[in-house]
Design an enzyme around this catalytic site. Sequence first.
Site, short mmCIF file in Angstrom:
data_model
loop_
_atom_site.label_atom_id
_atom_site.label_comp_id
_atom_site.label_asym_id
_atom_site.label_seq_id
_atom_site.Cartn_x
_atom_site.Cartn_y
_atom_site.Cartn_z
N GLU A 150 57.94 38.61 49.61
CA GLU A 150 57.08 36.64 49.73
C GLU A 150 57.11 36.75 51.45
OE1 GLU A 150 55.48 34.48 48.09
OE2 GLU A 150 55.94 34.43 46.38
N ASP A 172 51.36 27.36 51.91
CA ASP A 172 53.09 28.39 51.84
C ASP A 172 53.79 28.32 52.92
OD1 ASP A 172 52.38 28.41 48.82
OD2 ASP A 172 51.61 30.15 49.25
#
Length: 148
Positions: free
Chosen positions: A53, A71
């Site tokens: 990620e 994000d």
Amino acid sequence: MKAVIILGLVLLSVTVQGKIFERCELARTLKRLGLDGYRGISLANWVCLAKWESDYNTQATNYNPGDQSTDYGIFQINSHYWCNNGKTPGAVNACHISCNALLQDNIADAVTCAKRVVSDPQGIRAWVAWRNHCQNRDVSQYVQGCGV
């Protein structure tokens, strides 16, 4: 006076970079914060998730033009569902947290929010990077040699 101007220019040129964890440092930190085995998810899966990620970077951000969300942080927690950035239309803020809190070097707030994310029925499958890089794979390498 000239020295003050030069100092000001130097300070302006400094870029802000968050903490980039070493793999084992992150594994130990996540274990200390209670993620090892949380909701049946191994520590190795959490470290794998963070690798794919954010590459272990607490300051990572990624804008999603489709829903105008972003994000945030080491787990790339999304502003549409989980945190408040003051910009995302229709944001839910299920973690009841500012998105900026997810960008701190101290990842305790990010871990608390990640625990909230996996408490939903989708669990860790909420993260696309986990599904693409960690699910149904041997993730033991992510904690190998870390003493955890």
